[in-house]
Design a protein around this motif. Structure first.
Motif, PDB file in Angstrom:
ATOM      1  N   GLU A 158     -11.571  47.083 -37.364  1.00 51.74           N
ATOM      2  CA  GLU A 158     -10.098  46.885 -37.696  1.00 51.74           C
ATOM      3  C   GLU A 158     -10.845  46.902 -39.535  1.00 51.74           C
ATOM      4  OE1 GLU A 158      -7.474  48.030 -39.743  1.00 51.74           O
ATOM      5  OE2 GLU A 158      -6.886  47.374 -37.798  1.00 51.74           O
ATOM      6  N   HIS A 159     -10.419  47.895 -40.302  1.00 54.13           N
ATOM      7  CA  HIS A 159     -10.795  48.397 -42.424  1.00 54.13           C
ATOM      8  C   HIS A 159      -9.939  47.298 -42.541  1.00 54.13           C
ATOM      9  CE1 HIS A 159     -13.923  50.085 -39.953  1.00 54.13           C
ATOM     10  NE2 HIS A 159     -13.669  50.816 -39.972  1.00 54.13           N
ATOM     11  N   ASP A 160      -8.524  47.260 -42.375  1.00 59.69           N
ATOM     12  CA  ASP A 160      -7.586  46.262 -43.324  1.00 59.69           C
ATOM     13  C   ASP A 160      -7.460  44.833 -42.621  1.00 59.69           C
ATOM     14  OD1 ASP A 160      -5.703  45.197 -44.038  1.00 59.69           O
ATOM     15  OD2 ASP A 160      -4.268  46.654 -44.429  1.00 59.69           O
ATOM     16  N   LEU A 161      -7.998  43.983 -43.748  1.00 59.06           N
ATOM     17  CA  LEU A 161      -8.436  42.509 -43.968  1.00 59.06           C
ATOM     18  C   LEU A 161      -7.344  41.440 -43.579  1.00 59.06           C
ATOM     19  CD1 LEU A 161     -10.319  40.097 -43.229  1.00 59.06           C
ATOM     20  CD2 LEU A 161     -10.723  40.162 -46.191  1.00 59.06           C
ATOM     21  N   ASP A 162      -6.337  41.416 -44.254  1.00 57.51           N
ATOM     22  CA  ASP A 162      -5.155  41.772 -43.878  1.00 57.51           C
ATOM     23  C   ASP A 162      -4.623  41.836 -42.425  1.00 57.51           C
ATOM     24  OD1 ASP A 162      -4.445  40.165 -46.456  1.00 57.51           O
ATOM     25  OD2 ASP A 162      -4.202  42.474 -46.992  1.00 57.51           O
ATOM     26  N   TYR A 206      -4.905  34.010 -47.331  1.00 54.12           N
ATOM     27  CA  TYR A 206      -5.181  33.317 -46.515  1.00 54.12           C
ATOM     28  C   TYR A 206      -3.860  33.221 -45.459  1.00 54.12           C
ATOM     29  CZ  TYR A 206      -6.722  29.114 -43.943  1.00 54.12           C
ATOM     30  OH  TYR A 206      -6.256  28.130 -42.918  1.00 54.12           O
ATOM     31  N   GLU A 207      -2.892  32.446 -46.975  1.00 52.43           N
ATOM     32  CA  GLU A 207      -1.923  31.804 -46.708  1.00 52.43           C
ATOM     33  C   GLU A 207      -0.945  32.800 -46.209  1.00 52.43           C
ATOM     34  OE1 GLU A 207      -1.260  28.942 -46.711  1.00 52.43           O
ATOM     35  OE2 GLU A 207      -2.617  27.974 -47.821  1.00 52.43           O
ATOM     36  N   ARG A 208      -0.888  34.118 -46.344  1.00 58.56           N
ATOM     37  CA  ARG A 208      -0.318  35.070 -46.181  1.00 58.56           C
ATOM     38  C   ARG A 208      -0.751  35.863 -44.507  1.00 58.56           C
ATOM     39  NH1 ARG A 208      -2.067  37.786 -50.439  1.00 58.56           N
ATOM     40  NH2 ARG A 208      -2.885  39.800 -49.258  1.00 58.56           N
ATOM     41  N   ALA A 209      -1.679  34.910 -44.610  1.00 54.87           N
ATOM     42  CA  ALA A 209      -1.862  35.416 -43.446  1.00 54.87           C
ATOM     43  C   ALA A 209      -0.772  34.504 -42.433  1.00 54.87           C
ATOM     44  CB  ALA A 209      -3.395  35.708 -42.986  1.00 54.87           C
ATOM     45  N   THR A 210      -1.792  33.230 -42.876  1.00 51.27           N
ATOM     46  CA  THR A 210      -1.039  31.875 -42.077  1.00 51.27           C
ATOM     47  C   THR A 210       0.213  32.113 -41.605  1.00 51.27           C
ATOM     48  OG1 THR A 210      -1.202  30.531 -43.556  1.00 51.27           O
ATOM     49  CG2 THR A 210      -3.659  30.540 -42.804  1.00 51.27           C
ATOM     50  N   LYS A 211       1.526  32.687 -42.399  1.00 47.84           N
ATOM     51  CA  LYS A 211       2.981  32.622 -42.432  1.00 47.84           C
ATOM     52  C   LYS A 211       3.201  33.986 -41.776  1.00 47.84           C
ATOM     53  CE  LYS A 211       3.361  30.075 -46.729  1.00 47.84           C
ATOM     54  NZ  LYS A 211       3.253  29.873 -47.837  1.00 47.84           N
ATOM     55  N   ALA A 212       2.362  34.929 -41.018  1.00 51.77           N
ATOM     56  CA  ALA A 212       2.552  36.397 -40.708  1.00 51.77           C
ATOM     57  C   ALA A 212       3.545  36.102 -39.758  1.00 51.77           C
ATOM     58  CB  ALA A 212       1.171  37.218 -40.884  1.00 51.77           C
ATOM     59  N   ARG A 219      -2.958  28.108 -38.600  1.00 55.04           N
ATOM     60  CA  ARG A 219      -3.615  27.719 -39.355  1.00 55.04           C
ATOM     61  C   ARG A 219      -4.653  28.761 -38.920  1.00 55.04           C
ATOM     62  NH1 ARG A 219      -1.426  26.846 -43.350  1.00 55.04           N
ATOM     63  NH2 ARG A 219      -3.026  26.144 -44.305  1.00 55.04           N
ATOM     64  N   ILE A 220      -5.715  29.104 -39.468  1.00 55.14           N
ATOM     65  CA  ILE A 220      -7.255  29.726 -39.111  1.00 55.14           C
ATOM     66  C   ILE A 220      -8.526  29.211 -39.915  1.00 55.14           C
ATOM     67  CG2 ILE A 220      -8.318  32.059 -39.328  1.00 55.14           C
ATOM     68  CD1 ILE A 220      -5.311  33.320 -40.494  1.00 55.14           C
ATOM     69  N   VAL A 221      -8.658  29.104 -38.948  1.00 53.81           N
ATOM     70  CA  VAL A 221      -9.953  28.227 -38.553  1.00 53.81           C
ATOM     71  C   VAL A 221     -11.016  29.443 -39.694  1.00 53.81           C
ATOM     72  CG1 VAL A 221     -12.458  26.828 -37.345  1.00 53.81           C
ATOM     73  CG2 VAL A 221      -9.745  27.020 -36.025  1.00 53.81           C
ATOM     74  N   ILE A 222     -11.841  28.396 -40.373  1.00 52.39           N
ATOM     75  CA  ILE A 222     -12.572  29.524 -41.618  1.00 52.39           C
ATOM     76  C   ILE A 222     -14.217  28.921 -41.000  1.00 52.39           C
ATOM     77  CG2 ILE A 222     -13.530  29.974 -43.694  1.00 52.39           C
ATOM     78  CD1 ILE A 222     -10.303  30.551 -42.840  1.00 52.39           C
ATOM     79  N   MET A 223     -14.929  30.310 -41.044  1.00 46.23           N
ATOM     80  CA  MET A 223     -16.418  29.446 -40.430  1.00 46.23           C
ATOM     81  C   MET A 223     -17.140  30.356 -41.930  1.00 46.23           C
ATOM     82  SD  MET A 223     -16.101  29.664 -36.570  1.00 46.23           S
ATOM     83  CE  MET A 223     -17.606  29.283 -36.647  1.00 46.23           C
ATOM     84  N   HIS A 224     -18.423  29.814 -41.931  1.00 42.21           N
ATOM     85  CA  HIS A 224     -19.460  31.036 -42.694  1.00 42.21           C
ATOM     86  C   HIS A 224     -21.178  30.665 -42.326  1.00 42.21           C
ATOM     87  CE1 HIS A 224     -21.620  32.873 -46.188  1.00 42.21           C
ATOM     88  NE2 HIS A 224     -20.425  33.699 -46.649  1.00 42.21           N
ATOM     89  N   PRO A 225     -21.671  32.083 -41.990  1.00 43.95           N
ATOM     90  CA  PRO A 225     -22.824  31.358 -41.731  1.00 43.95           C
ATOM     91  C   PRO A 225     -23.901  30.310 -42.670  1.00 43.95           C
ATOM     92  CG  PRO A 225     -23.329  33.173 -41.915  1.00 43.95           C
ATOM     93  CD  PRO A 225     -21.643  32.814 -42.065  1.00 43.95           C
ATOM     94  N   GLY A 226     -23.363  30.838 -44.401  1.00 45.53           N
ATOM     95  CA  GLY A 226     -24.603  30.596 -45.084  1.00 45.53           C
ATOM     96  C   GLY A 226     -25.214  31.848 -45.326  1.00 45.53           C
TER      97      GLY A 226
END
Length: 272
Positions: A158-162, A206-212, A219-226
């Motif tokens: 998917e190329h649309d992040l929202d 992020y808030e828009r996505a959780t209220k979709a 809620r959406i869990v956020i991860m990042h490998p750094g």
């Protein structure tokens, strides 16, 4: 022996802590101060270290396949700590463990991987690991940073992040691999500012996505490998959000790498 031919903070440090907690004797090797700068080959470098009776080698190398190549030429257990743009197996294991710890399961979880998929070894290892464990995986990023035929790995693109965020339970945000793109580091992008606008995760998005529709405030869990490039792929507000498990990933990295080392150490002296 920890052999790191590329810069690393989290991976090298967590491997070293894992080794010491298992009471291993640790030898750290940095290519910047080694004889590889004088023209010595990888095999010669490692064989000289193994002559000191080293049982296991943890290696990060810029060339894909370096770890498996070395395993065919030396008598030691080799742990791949990242090989170029290929794979990063222990990162995938700790990411999967972190998801299970947070959500109680991996099977059926919708995991979104966002960013520079083309140059990311974390993305490929995560795809393989998560699919084996029954997760649904979606990739999101610019077309120029998406591998060709990646759908053959049974993942969605998917190329649309929202739209992607409205779908997922977990969002794993990857950084742009500037050091692997050559030139000014953004050869595949108009600018980092444009990337941040289209594919960066800020608090508003992020808030828009959780209220979709249909999420029910989930809620959406956020991860990042750094390492995190704050303000590019993720803002500070999201990186430090209550639903972020980024620091949990680092902590879990020690336990997972202890397990990998322990299991491999149990095979020393055995044929397989």
């Amino acid at each position: 022996a920890n052999l790191f031919f590329e810069n690393s903070t989290r991976t090298r440090t967590t491997f070293e802590i894992a080794e010491k907690r298992l009471s291993a004797d640790v030898l750290n090797f940095s290519s910047s101060s080694s004889s590889t700068k004088k023209g010595e080959t990888l095999i010669d470098t490692v064989n000289n270290i193994l002559a000191m009776k080293v049982d296991m080698v943890v290696m990060r190398h810029p060339d894909p396949g370096a770890a498996v190549f070395l395993s065919r030429h030396v008598e030691a257990s080799i742990v791949n700590a990242g090989d170029g743009t290929h794979e990063h197996p222990t990162q995938a294991l700790l990411d999967a463990f972190s998801i299970r710890e947070k959500l109680g399961k991996v099977k059926g979880v919708k995991v979104l991987i966002v960013g520079d998929i083309l140059h990311s070894r974390v993305a490929l290892s995560n795809i393989h690991c998560l699919k084996k464990l029954g997760a649904d995986v979606m990739l999101c990023g610019p077309t120029t940073l998406m591998p060709r035929f990646v759908e053959s790995l049974d993942v969605r693109v998917e190329h649309d992040l929202d739209k992607a965020l409205a779908w997922c339970d977990v969002a794993n945000m990857l950084r742009i691999q500037l050091e692997r793109q050559g030139g000014d580091g953004i050869a595949s992008l108009p600018s980092l500012r444009e990337y941040a606008m289209l594919f960066g995760l800020d608090l508003d998005r992020y808030e828009r996505a959780t209220k979709a529709a249909g999420r029910g405030g989930k809620r959406i869990v956020i991860m990042h490998p750094g390492p995190i490039n704050r303000g590019v792929e993720i803002t500070s507000e999201v990186a430090d959000h209550a639903e972020s498990i980024i620091l949990d990933q680092v902590e879990n990295g020690v336990a997972v790498r202890m397990a990998v080392l322990y299991l491999l150490a149990g095979r020393l002296g055995k044929t397989s």
